[in-house]
Design an enzyme around this catalytic site. Structure first.
Site, PDB file in Angstrom:
ATOM      1  N   SER A 167       0.587  -1.131   0.077  1.00  0.00           N
ATOM      2  CA  SER A 167      -0.046   0.329   0.016  1.00  0.00           C
ATOM      3  C   SER A 167       1.134   1.091   0.251  1.00  0.00           C
ATOM      4  CB  SER A 167      -0.596  -0.163   1.354  1.00  0.00           C
ATOM      5  OG  SER A 167      -1.673   1.057   1.225  1.00  0.00           O
ATOM      6  N   TYR A 170      -2.385  -0.618  10.117  1.00  0.00           N
ATOM      7  CA  TYR A 170      -1.936  -1.200   8.892  1.00  0.00           C
ATOM      8  C   TYR A 170      -0.499  -1.072   8.168  1.00  0.00           C
ATOM      9  CZ  TYR A 170      -3.746  -0.888   4.180  1.00  0.00           C
ATOM     10  OH  TYR A 170      -4.093  -1.408   2.424  1.00  0.00           O
TER      11      TYR A 170
END
Length: 260
Positions: free
Chosen positions: A142, A155
């Protein structure tokens, strides 16, 4: 070159993973599908791919939080398909909350599914790749593998970990014909983001499209979300002979988010 090879894609019943599955199937690549479906629905999806693209398919709904489930899943995939030539670690979950109240169980789940599961799938795939002298490992990280955002501690930690894991495994596998890379997307247009957009639209009394623009433009200079298929096509490129020297890289697809 790629026709007849086998790709295993975690989290491939929706979103980025499903889009990637279609891109690879179009090239005659056999598929191991995985995701949050019951066995009947998963098998139906696998059968649909097999019929449409004339490829060999397999579905498994393994719980990626459990090492023993991953071990059984990988052993089954290798036994049925012969070997895993292309591994795409795509499965992931998210929870946003301030670090001081972040639930421990959410932290554990995010680290397990977004990071630790990739360790297990990579480890179980390498023997076959080394034997064949060819392999492609692609981890869907990401933009948060490169930079941080508020209220995303788990995350961000997991995605930074994926980038680090990618680099370490690439070094170990470089002489075996195996490339290892991570893709770092920014905003991707999937159904999972719609609730967040709807909340913004209600809060600001604007249209869905206006809210979507506001969400994207707050971080990303390119004011549009990426189609999941674009990531699938990038995965296909990384599997090609043209990309054989690209390894150990964290490759942004982020609309200039990290260029700022």
């Amino acid at each position: 070159m790629l026709k007849g090879k086998t790709a295993l894609i975690t989290g491939s019943t929706s979103g980025i993973g499903l889009a990637a599955a279609y891109v690879l199937a179009e090239q005659g690549i056999n598929l191991v599908l995985h995701g949050l479906m019951d066995d009947e629905a998963g098998q139906a999806l696998a059968d649909e791919f097999a019929t449409k693209y004339n490829i060999k398919t397999l579905f498994d709904g393994a719980n990626l939080m459990l090492a023993e489930d991953i071990s059984v899943f990988m052993a089954k995939a290798i036994e049925v398909m012969g070997s895993i030539d292309i591994l795409v670690n795509n499965a992931g979950i998210q929870h946003t909350e301030s670090i001081d109240t972040f639930p421990e169980n959410k932290w554990d789940a995010i680290i397990a599914i977004n990071l630790t599961a990739a360790f297990h799938t990579i480890q179980k795939s390498l023997a076959g790749m080394k034997t064949n002298g060819w392999g492609r490992i692609i981890n869907i990280a990401s933009v948060h593998g490169l930079v941080a955002s508020l209220n995303k501690s788990a995350y961000v930690a997991a995605k930074h970990g994926i980038v680090g894991l990618t680099k370490a495994v690439a070094l170990e596998c470089a002489e075996h014909g195996i490339t290892v890379n991570s893709i770092c997307p920014g905003w991707v247009d999937t159904s999972l983001i719609n609730n967040q957009i709807n909340d913004i639209a209600q809060q600001k009394s604007v249209s869905f499209e206006q809210a979507k623009y506001a969400l994207v433009n707050a971080k990303q200079p390119l004011p549009e979300m990426m189609d999941p298929r674009q990531i699938g096509e990038f995965i296909l490129f990384l599997c090609s002979n043209s990309a054989r020297s690209i390894t150990g890289s964290a490759l942004p697809m982020d609309g200039a988010w990290t260029a700022q």
